[in-house]
Design a protein around this motif. Structure first.
Motif, PDB file in Angstrom:
ATOM      1  N   HIS A 100     159.211  23.433  44.319  1.00  0.00           N
ATOM      2  CA  HIS A 100     159.639  22.682  42.634  1.00  0.00           C
ATOM      3  C   HIS A 100     160.609  21.389  42.905  1.00  0.00           C
ATOM      4  CE1 HIS A 100     158.703  26.267  39.757  1.00  0.00           C
ATOM      5  NE2 HIS A 100     158.661  27.018  41.095  1.00  0.00           N
ATOM      6  N   LEU A 101     160.938  21.170  44.396  1.00  0.00           N
ATOM      7  CA  LEU A 101     161.186  20.221  44.622  1.00  0.00           C
ATOM      8  C   LEU A 101     160.539  19.142  44.782  1.00  0.00           C
ATOM      9  CD1 LEU A 101     162.752  21.606  48.085  1.00  0.00           C
ATOM     10  CD2 LEU A 101     164.126  21.386  45.888  1.00  0.00           C
ATOM     11  N   PHE A 102     160.467  17.700  44.533  1.00  0.00           N
ATOM     12  CA  PHE A 102     159.646  16.730  44.209  1.00  0.00           C
ATOM     13  C   PHE A 102     159.451  15.913  45.681  1.00  0.00           C
ATOM     14  CE2 PHE A 102     159.655  12.018  44.522  1.00  0.00           C
ATOM     15  CZ  PHE A 102     158.683  11.417  43.230  1.00  0.00           C
ATOM     16  N   ARG A 103     160.671  16.366  46.370  1.00  0.00           N
ATOM     17  CA  ARG A 103     159.517  16.005  47.974  1.00  0.00           C
ATOM     18  C   ARG A 103     158.482  16.505  48.256  1.00  0.00           C
ATOM     19  NH1 ARG A 103     164.598  17.899  49.530  1.00  0.00           N
ATOM     20  NH2 ARG A 103     163.879  19.450  50.959  1.00  0.00           N
ATOM     21  N   ASP A 104     159.003  17.767  47.810  1.00  0.00           N
ATOM     22  CA  ASP A 104     157.424  19.139  48.621  1.00  0.00           C
ATOM     23  C   ASP A 104     156.478  18.453  47.798  1.00  0.00           C
ATOM     24  OD1 ASP A 104     159.170  19.800  50.436  1.00  0.00           O
ATOM     25  OD2 ASP A 104     159.613  21.722  49.673  1.00  0.00           O
ATOM     26  N   GLN A 105     156.536  18.491  46.108  1.00  0.00           N
ATOM     27  CA  GLN A 105     155.327  18.295  45.242  1.00  0.00           C
ATOM     28  C   GLN A 105     154.883  16.734  45.672  1.00  0.00           C
ATOM     29  OE1 GLN A 105     157.636  18.408  42.157  1.00  0.00           O
ATOM     30  NE2 GLN A 105     155.935  20.888  41.597  1.00  0.00           N
ATOM     31  N   GLU A 106     155.461  15.925  45.896  1.00  0.00           N
ATOM     32  CA  GLU A 106     154.628  15.070  46.164  1.00  0.00           C
ATOM     33  C   GLU A 106     154.160  14.743  47.884  1.00  0.00           C
ATOM     34  OE1 GLU A 106     156.836  10.140  45.721  1.00  0.00           O
ATOM     35  OE2 GLU A 106     157.891  11.534  47.606  1.00  0.00           O
ATOM     36  N   ALA A 107     154.413  15.418  48.623  1.00  0.00           N
ATOM     37  CA  ALA A 107     153.598  15.861  49.964  1.00  0.00           C
ATOM     38  C   ALA A 107     152.525  16.411  49.816  1.00  0.00           C
ATOM     39  CB  ALA A 107     154.338  16.623  51.519  1.00  0.00           C
ATOM     40  N   THR A 108     152.495  17.379  48.920  1.00  0.00           N
ATOM     41  CA  THR A 108     151.902  18.098  48.410  1.00  0.00           C
ATOM     42  C   THR A 108     150.752  17.039  47.038  1.00  0.00           C
ATOM     43  OG1 THR A 108     152.438  20.668  48.074  1.00  0.00           O
ATOM     44  CG2 THR A 108     150.258  20.280  46.890  1.00  0.00           C
ATOM     45  N   LEU A 109     150.460  16.442  46.049  1.00  0.00           N
ATOM     46  CA  LEU A 109     150.449  15.461  45.444  1.00  0.00           C
ATOM     47  C   LEU A 109     149.218  14.633  46.358  1.00  0.00           C
ATOM     48  CD1 LEU A 109     149.253  14.326  43.173  1.00  0.00           C
ATOM     49  CD2 LEU A 109     151.446  12.720  43.282  1.00  0.00           C
ATOM     50  N   ALA A 110     150.038  13.845  47.666  1.00  0.00           N
ATOM     51  CA  ALA A 110     149.423  13.273  48.650  1.00  0.00           C
ATOM     52  C   ALA A 110     148.309  13.523  49.267  1.00  0.00           C
ATOM     53  CB  ALA A 110     150.341  12.283  49.266  1.00  0.00           C
ATOM     54  N   THR A 111     148.002  14.914  49.841  1.00  0.00           N
ATOM     55  CA  THR A 111     147.298  15.535  50.720  1.00  0.00           C
ATOM     56  C   THR A 111     146.186  16.005  49.602  1.00  0.00           C
ATOM     57  OG1 THR A 111     148.504  16.571  52.171  1.00  0.00           O
ATOM     58  CG2 THR A 111     146.742  18.001  51.515  1.00  0.00           C
ATOM     59  N   LEU A 112     146.307  16.271  48.655  1.00  0.00           N
ATOM     60  CA  LEU A 112     145.107  17.125  47.647  1.00  0.00           C
ATOM     61  C   LEU A 112     144.289  16.410  46.328  1.00  0.00           C
ATOM     62  CD1 LEU A 112     146.333  21.149  46.990  1.00  0.00           C
ATOM     63  CD2 LEU A 112     144.852  20.293  48.281  1.00  0.00           C
ATOM     64  N   TRP A 113     145.398  15.067  46.123  1.00  0.00           N
ATOM     65  CA  TRP A 113     145.272  14.226  45.060  1.00  0.00           C
ATOM     66  C   TRP A 113     143.244  13.725  45.257  1.00  0.00           C
ATOM     67  CZ3 TRP A 113     145.187  13.911  39.796  1.00  0.00           C
ATOM     68  CH2 TRP A 113     145.672  12.254  39.528  1.00  0.00           C
ATOM     69  N   PRO A 114     143.616  12.911  46.172  1.00  0.00           N
ATOM     70  CA  PRO A 114     142.140  12.508  46.622  1.00  0.00           C
ATOM     71  C   PRO A 114     141.099  13.845  46.937  1.00  0.00           C
ATOM     72  CG  PRO A 114     143.598  11.950  48.648  1.00  0.00           C
ATOM     73  CD  PRO A 114     144.317  13.227  47.505  1.00  0.00           C
ATOM     74  N   ARG A 115     141.365  14.944  46.978  1.00  0.00           N
ATOM     75  CA  ARG A 115     140.523  15.804  46.390  1.00  0.00           C
ATOM     76  C   ARG A 115     140.194  16.126  44.819  1.00  0.00           C
ATOM     77  NH1 ARG A 115     141.250  19.866  51.363  1.00  0.00           N
ATOM     78  NH2 ARG A 115     138.480  20.532  50.632  1.00  0.00           N
ATOM     79  N   VAL A 116     140.878  15.476  43.928  1.00  0.00           N
ATOM     80  CA  VAL A 116     140.475  16.259  42.824  1.00  0.00           C
ATOM     81  C   VAL A 116     139.742  15.498  42.400  1.00  0.00           C
ATOM     82  CG1 VAL A 116     141.790  16.016  40.555  1.00  0.00           C
ATOM     83  CG2 VAL A 116     142.803  17.317  42.711  1.00  0.00           C
ATOM     84  N   ARG A 117     138.658  15.584  41.483  1.00  0.00           N
ATOM     85  CA  ARG A 117     137.846  15.223  41.075  1.00  0.00           C
ATOM     86  C   ARG A 117     137.931  14.945  39.516  1.00  0.00           C
ATOM     87  NH1 ARG A 117     135.494  17.204  35.870  1.00  0.00           N
ATOM     88  NH2 ARG A 117     135.800  18.904  35.865  1.00  0.00           N
ATOM     89  N   PRO A 118     136.918  13.374  40.232  1.00  0.00           N
ATOM     90  CA  PRO A 118     137.075  12.829  38.794  1.00  0.00           C
ATOM     91  C   PRO A 118     136.869  13.281  37.203  1.00  0.00           C
ATOM     92  CG  PRO A 118     135.363  11.726  40.335  1.00  0.00           C
ATOM     93  CD  PRO A 118     136.210  13.072  40.174  1.00  0.00           C
ATOM     94  N   GLY A 119     137.850  13.393  36.274  1.00  0.00           N
ATOM     95  CA  GLY A 119     138.396  14.490  35.450  1.00  0.00           C
ATOM     96  C   GLY A 119     138.842  15.593  35.815  1.00  0.00           C
ATOM     97  N   GLY A 120     138.965  16.043  36.415  1.00  0.00           N
ATOM     98  CA  GLY A 120     140.009  16.880  37.539  1.00  0.00           C
ATOM     99  C   GLY A 120     141.129  17.287  36.417  1.00  0.00           C
ATOM    100  N   PHE A 121     142.055  18.087  36.941  1.00  0.00           N
ATOM    101  CA  PHE A 121     143.357  18.433  36.487  1.00  0.00           C
ATOM    102  C   PHE A 121     144.237  18.690  37.655  1.00  0.00           C
ATOM    103  CE2 PHE A 121     141.430  19.395  32.642  1.00  0.00           C
ATOM    104  CZ  PHE A 121     141.466  18.229  31.871  1.00  0.00           C
ATOM    105  N   TYR A 122     145.502  18.093  37.781  1.00  0.00           N
ATOM    106  CA  TYR A 122     146.337  18.256  38.783  1.00  0.00           C
ATOM    107  C   TYR A 122     147.851  18.675  38.322  1.00  0.00           C
ATOM    108  CZ  TYR A 122     149.098  18.406  42.929  1.00  0.00           C
ATOM    109  OH  TYR A 122     149.636  18.455  43.836  1.00  0.00           O
TER     110      TYR A 122
END
Length: 122
Positions: A100-122
């Protein structure tokens, strides 16, 4: 993928709601911590008793479901640790309920976002 998702209610809900999906809960807790929680009258039993007051049922066998792929000992905010988790090439849904810390969520987002399919949800 569920970050911070070693908890039974979340995993049970997702595996029931999406009966054909593979569920990938990832948590920073160690295998030892989770085993200790699962001991008789440990934290898991206490949680089960509490949730039973609200009509919730705990299904211990859900962890044996071949569609549930629990990964422990993984800090999802650490890109190197997260990249070692065996995940599909593309992801449909990512729920980050980790630190629930922004910096942690931002790091996780940067790693996983490229793998979320078009139309997927994050």
């Amino acid at each position: 993928v569920g970050i911070g998702e070693d908890t039974a209610p979340s995993v049970a809900a997702w595996s029931s709601y999406f009966p054909n999906a593979h569920i990938y809960p990832i948590d920073i807790k160690t295998t030892r911590e989770v085993a200790k929680r699962a001991e008789p009258d440990g934290a898991t039993d206490k949680l089960v008793r509490h949730q039973a007051k609200f009509g919730c049922e705990y299904n211990r066998s859900m962890w044996l479901n071949p569609r549930v792929h629990l990964t422990l000992d993984t800090d999802a905010s650490n890109p190197e640790q997260l990249k070692r988790v065996s995940l599909p090439a593309t992801l449909d849904i990512v729920i980050d309920d980790g630190s629930h810390l922004f910096r942690d969520q931002e790091a996780t987002l940067a790693t996983l976002w490229p793998r979320v399919r078009p139309g997927g949800f994050y």
